[in-house]
Design an enzyme around this catalytic site. Sequence first.
Site, PDB file in Angstrom:
ATOM      1  N   ASP A  29      -0.133  -0.396  -4.715  1.00 27.12           N
ATOM      2  CA  ASP A  29      -1.490   0.142  -4.822  1.00 27.12           C
ATOM      3  C   ASP A  29      -1.538   1.474  -4.083  1.00 27.12           C
ATOM      4  O   ASP A  29      -1.274   1.508  -2.887  1.00 27.12           O
ATOM      5  CB  ASP A  29      -2.452  -0.872  -4.166  1.00 27.12           C
ATOM      6  CG  ASP A  29      -3.896  -0.449  -4.235  1.00 27.12           C
ATOM      7  OD1 ASP A  29      -4.197   0.585  -4.868  1.00 27.12           O
ATOM      8  OD2 ASP A  29      -4.740  -1.176  -3.666  1.00 27.12           O
ATOM      9  N   GLU A  37      -1.320  -0.249  -9.135  1.00 22.30           N
ATOM     10  CA  GLU A  37      -2.787  -0.277  -9.044  1.00 22.30           C
ATOM     11  C   GLU A  37      -3.383   1.074  -8.656  1.00 22.30           C
ATOM     12  O   GLU A  37      -2.880   1.738  -7.757  1.00 22.30           O
ATOM     13  CB  GLU A  37      -3.168  -1.341  -8.009  1.00 22.30           C
ATOM     14  CG  GLU A  37      -4.644  -1.506  -7.739  1.00 22.30           C
ATOM     15  CD  GLU A  37      -4.909  -2.728  -6.866  1.00 22.30           C
ATOM     16  OE1 GLU A  37      -4.168  -3.737  -6.981  1.00 22.30           O
ATOM     17  OE2 GLU A  37      -5.838  -2.674  -6.040  1.00 22.30           O
ATOM     18  N   LYS A  96       0.850  -1.194   0.000  1.00 20.51           N
ATOM     19  CA  LYS A  96       0.000   0.000   0.000  1.00 20.51           C
ATOM     20  C   LYS A  96       0.883   1.239   0.000  1.00 20.51           C
ATOM     21  O   LYS A  96       1.688   1.432   0.920  1.00 20.51           O
ATOM     22  CB  LYS A  96      -0.882   0.009   1.250  1.00 20.51           C
ATOM     23  CG  LYS A  96      -2.046  -0.951   1.173  1.00 20.51           C
ATOM     24  CD  LYS A  96      -3.126  -0.413   0.280  1.00 20.51           C
ATOM     25  CE  LYS A  96      -4.273  -1.405   0.176  1.00 20.51           C
ATOM     26  NZ  LYS A  96      -5.200  -1.041  -0.896  1.00 20.51           N
ATOM     27  N   GLU A 121     -11.341  -1.715  -9.301  1.00 20.74           N
ATOM     28  CA  GLU A 121     -12.133  -2.061  -8.113  1.00 20.74           C
ATOM     29  C   GLU A 121     -13.216  -1.021  -7.862  1.00 20.74           C
ATOM     30  O   GLU A 121     -14.198  -1.323  -7.196  1.00 20.74           O
ATOM     31  CB  GLU A 121     -11.232  -2.229  -6.883  1.00 20.74           C
ATOM     32  CG  GLU A 121     -10.675  -0.927  -6.346  1.00 20.74           C
ATOM     33  CD  GLU A 121      -9.769  -1.139  -5.142  1.00 20.74           C
ATOM     34  OE1 GLU A 121      -8.632  -1.576  -5.340  1.00 20.74           O
ATOM     35  OE2 GLU A 121     -10.209  -0.869  -4.022  1.00 20.74           O
ATOM     36  N   HIS A 127     -10.499  -7.989  -7.625  1.00 19.16           N
ATOM     37  CA  HIS A 127     -10.232  -7.337  -6.338  1.00 19.16           C
ATOM     38  C   HIS A 127     -11.013  -8.105  -5.283  1.00 19.16           C
ATOM     39  O   HIS A 127     -12.176  -8.465  -5.508  1.00 19.16           O
ATOM     40  CB  HIS A 127     -10.723  -5.890  -6.411  1.00 19.16           C
ATOM     41  CG  HIS A 127     -10.698  -5.172  -5.106  1.00 19.16           C
ATOM     42  ND1 HIS A 127     -11.825  -4.986  -4.330  1.00 19.16           N
ATOM     43  CD2 HIS A 127      -9.670  -4.601  -4.435  1.00 19.16           C
ATOM     44  CE1 HIS A 127     -11.479  -4.309  -3.243  1.00 19.16           C
ATOM     45  NE2 HIS A 127     -10.187  -4.071  -3.282  1.00 19.16           N
ATOM     46  N   GLU A 146      -6.213 -12.110  -4.619  1.00 15.95           N
ATOM     47  CA  GLU A 146      -5.925 -11.128  -3.570  1.00 15.95           C
ATOM     48  C   GLU A 146      -6.311 -11.722  -2.220  1.00 15.95           C
ATOM     49  O   GLU A 146      -7.488 -12.014  -1.970  1.00 15.95           O
ATOM     50  CB  GLU A 146      -6.694  -9.820  -3.813  1.00 15.95           C
ATOM     51  CG  GLU A 146      -6.426  -8.816  -2.712  1.00 15.95           C
ATOM     52  CD  GLU A 146      -6.785  -7.384  -3.068  1.00 15.95           C
ATOM     53  OE1 GLU A 146      -7.643  -7.188  -3.945  1.00 15.95           O
ATOM     54  OE2 GLU A 146      -6.197  -6.460  -2.459  1.00 15.95           O
ATOM     55  N   ASP A 180     -14.385  -6.254  -8.574  1.00 21.42           N
ATOM     56  CA  ASP A 180     -14.683  -6.903  -7.294  1.00 21.42           C
ATOM     57  C   ASP A 180     -16.008  -7.648  -7.476  1.00 21.42           C
ATOM     58  O   ASP A 180     -16.999  -7.030  -7.884  1.00 21.42           O
ATOM     59  CB  ASP A 180     -14.794  -5.865  -6.178  1.00 21.42           C
ATOM     60  CG  ASP A 180     -14.893  -6.514  -4.812  1.00 21.42           C
ATOM     61  OD1 ASP A 180     -13.958  -6.345  -4.014  1.00 21.42           O
ATOM     62  OD2 ASP A 180     -15.913  -7.204  -4.549  1.00 21.42           O
TER      63      ASP A 180
HETATM   64 CA    CA Z   1      -6.821  -1.751  -4.343  1.00 25.08          CA
END
Ligand code: CA
Length: 383
Positions: free
Chosen positions: A200, A226, A171, A252, A302, A335, A275
């Site tokens: 991401d 991402e 992240k 996502e 996602h 994921e 997602d």
């Molecule tokens: Ca994400």
Amino acid sequence: MKITDIRVHILQSELEQPFAFSQGWVKARSATIVEIHTDHGLIGWGEAFAQGLESPQIAASAIEYSLKPLILGQDPRNIEVLWHSMYNHTRDFGRKGSIIAAISGIDIALWDLLGKAYEAPVSQLMGGRFRDVVQPYATGFYRLKGQNEADRLAEEAVAHNDAGFKAMKIKLGFGVNDDIKVMQQIGRAIEGRTVELMVDTNHAYGRTEALRLGRVLDEYDLRWYEEPVPAEDVGGYIELRQKLKTPIAGGENEHSIYGFRELLNCHAVDIVQPDIGSCGGVTGARHVAALAQANGIEVNPHVWGSGVAQAASLQVLAALPTAVHSLYARQPILEYDRSSHPFRDDLVDRPLSLNTNGMVEISEKPGLGIEVNQEVVNKYKIN
Ligand code: CA
């Protein structure tokens, strides 16, 4: 067969230790769980996506007040018909976000019912399984303070790898300079190990900063970068994709075949990430997968929900063709959320786990391949 009842359960649990992603602090984990009953005694389970800042009550209300009256009394096996019925009914106030998540939750429950009715896993009813196992990547690296956490995040990278994960997603989006420090520390910590990395930023930046970060990221041989810019900035996606070496991923926060059509028509991404709990369910994922296939684009769902959404994602992953055929084609990857979630695993009888090869096995049991624990539903239910 007829649908006799639709129940919506809003589950929520406060986190002892709130964590941050680039858009804010997550203080609780939530799930909007859908339970559909039929006159044959079968029960189907679904889940509408609720991200860290999303109130689960929005999708729950859409189900209760807009969708339930539409599908009560209908034959649950008419899934595609019901999907279009729900989408058409909500078009003028829906199309995106929690309303599509509500449709998704019902759609997943209908696929679970269909599998139970035909005694087959959802993946088989989708057309069959390209794979029985899927490689997971660890999603984590959330922040406990915000900035200046590079040392702790480097330790986390080693811990994911020691736990069997050969791929992980970092992240970023906490300031470009802070992000670069995080990448350097993690790079040093995992040197010599076989680890595939993705990053991401959760659309933390505009084009200028996203590009500046991207030029540094290009040195790391990442699998993908991402959500580099906000979902609305399709032009930004296109610009970054043209200027950077690293593949660009997103989706996502996109919804339905219509939303993904824009991303794919504009050649905005290398990898799409619907997602299952918010793109339109299993049916929505099928639509998006066909669209991506026609464009030669990889699909990597996602996944950030509870055990129900995870099970649905695994069934979709089993039925996804590779974007391009070859003997050693790159396979879709799962994921695997390693962040704090008080009830994610307890909710189902078959929570995610790694086998001895570091892979996740996909259930061949009917429907989603899981049983939902009603006691856990009752324990965390707030509505
Ligand atoms: Ca994400």
